[in-house]
Scaffold this active site. Sequence first.
Site, PDB file in Angstrom:
ATOM      1  N   ARG A  81       0.862  -1.173   0.000  1.00  0.00           N
ATOM      2  CA  ARG A  81       0.000   0.000   0.000  1.00  0.00           C
ATOM      3  C   ARG A  81       0.904   1.231   0.000  1.00  0.00           C
ATOM      4  NH1 ARG A  81      -2.183  -3.395   4.161  1.00  0.00           N
ATOM      5  NH2 ARG A  81      -4.245  -4.224   3.614  1.00  0.00           N
ATOM      6  N   LYS A 115      -2.350  -2.113   7.976  1.00  0.00           N
ATOM      7  CA  LYS A 115      -3.510  -1.554   8.657  1.00  0.00           C
ATOM      8  C   LYS A 115      -3.579  -2.073  10.085  1.00  0.00           C
ATOM      9  CE  LYS A 115      -6.502  -0.780   4.654  1.00  0.00           C
ATOM     10  NZ  LYS A 115      -7.814  -1.090   4.023  1.00  0.00           N
ATOM     11  N   HIS A 141      -1.950   2.225  -5.940  1.00  0.00           N
ATOM     12  CA  HIS A 141      -2.683   0.988  -5.668  1.00  0.00           C
ATOM     13  C   HIS A 141      -2.789   0.112  -6.918  1.00  0.00           C
ATOM     14  CE1 HIS A 141      -4.415  -0.446  -1.962  1.00  0.00           C
ATOM     15  NE2 HIS A 141      -5.408  -1.026  -2.605  1.00  0.00           N
ATOM     16  N   ARG A 157      -0.217  -2.454  -6.747  1.00  0.00           N
ATOM     17  CA  ARG A 157      -0.588  -3.495  -5.783  1.00  0.00           C
ATOM     18  C   ARG A 157      -1.573  -4.478  -6.431  1.00  0.00           C
ATOM     19  NH1 ARG A 157      -1.182  -4.647  -0.211  1.00  0.00           N
ATOM     20  NH2 ARG A 157      -3.300  -5.070   0.504  1.00  0.00           N
ATOM     21  N   HIS A 180      -4.384  -9.062   3.731  1.00  0.00           N
ATOM     22  CA  HIS A 180      -5.844  -9.082   3.793  1.00  0.00           C
ATOM     23  C   HIS A 180      -6.306  -9.920   4.983  1.00  0.00           C
ATOM     24  CE1 HIS A 180      -6.301  -8.205  -0.802  1.00  0.00           C
ATOM     25  NE2 HIS A 180      -6.119  -7.111  -0.087  1.00  0.00           N
ATOM     26  N   TYR A 230      -8.959 -11.210  -7.216  1.00  0.00           N
ATOM     27  CA  TYR A 230      -7.876 -11.329  -8.192  1.00  0.00           C
ATOM     28  C   TYR A 230      -7.914 -12.630  -8.977  1.00  0.00           C
ATOM     29  CZ  TYR A 230      -6.089  -7.345  -5.639  1.00  0.00           C
ATOM     30  OH  TYR A 230      -5.964  -6.114  -5.062  1.00  0.00           O
TER      31      TYR A 230
END
Length: 297
Positions: free
Chosen positions: A147, A171, A243, A246, A269, A278
Amino acid sequence: MKWDLAKQDFKRYLQLERNLSNNSVEAYLNDVQKLESYCAYKQLALEDIDTRTIQQFLIFINEFNISPFTQARLLSGLKTFFSFLEIEYQIKSNPAALLESPRLNRKIPSVLNIQEIEALINAIDLSTLEGARNKAILEILYGCGLRVSELVNLKISNLFLDIEFIKVEGKGNKERLIPIGSTAIKYIKIYLDEIRPHIPVHAEAADIVFLNRRGKQLTRVMVFLIIKELAKKTGLSKPLSPHTFRHSFASHLVEGGADLRAVQDMLGHESITTTEIYTHIDKDYLQSIITQYHPRS
């Protein structure tokens, strides 16, 4: 019950108990601020808010043509806020609890093919100090799927290039190890060994990898501008942001047969369903399957 005190306590709860990043905390507080402004307009106190108030607020917000994703995130933020008030201030019930978020269609993210990524990287002017830095930035964005916030906060002390790994803080301040390829390692070493020593580094940025020309930590906005300028230089018309690299990193891994759980871990994730986006297959591949195997092709 006062708005200012409730927001202050909510912020402390998000930071200390939920351990959320500064960006996530600000997003939650902005959601609450929108509701506060609406209630001030309607002359409603915080304790007067009920489910109908939240419904009317969402209808009001919808008039500004905000996307379903933004609406869903806003409602989620309010549900978290009132759940906190239930515990901390012992309000009778959560007025947002029974409200349903708008149905969302998960979009396939925009990705670059390998030729487009190479074109962007090759467009970098390596004769400048910034060019060598930008080369390392793009190599690590695409090579590790970071990110943009993880990129600008990447620390020298978290580079383990001898064993081909880097550690990033994602995160919620969650740390993860990501393999790094030889090409990215090569250009990071060039930047660290030959470029960064010539920059007057500010003390607070001493352990930060990527710096601006004044020796301060590179900003998210600056990374966006670097990529936008390269897109303009190469004539690339696709929607493009940090992004996108990514997305491309993850998409190319999955298309190449990588295990979805491994990709999930590298991307950081929490849910595998986020990574499953994806698994889309490009149209050329689908067409080749029909041509090869269908009897009426």
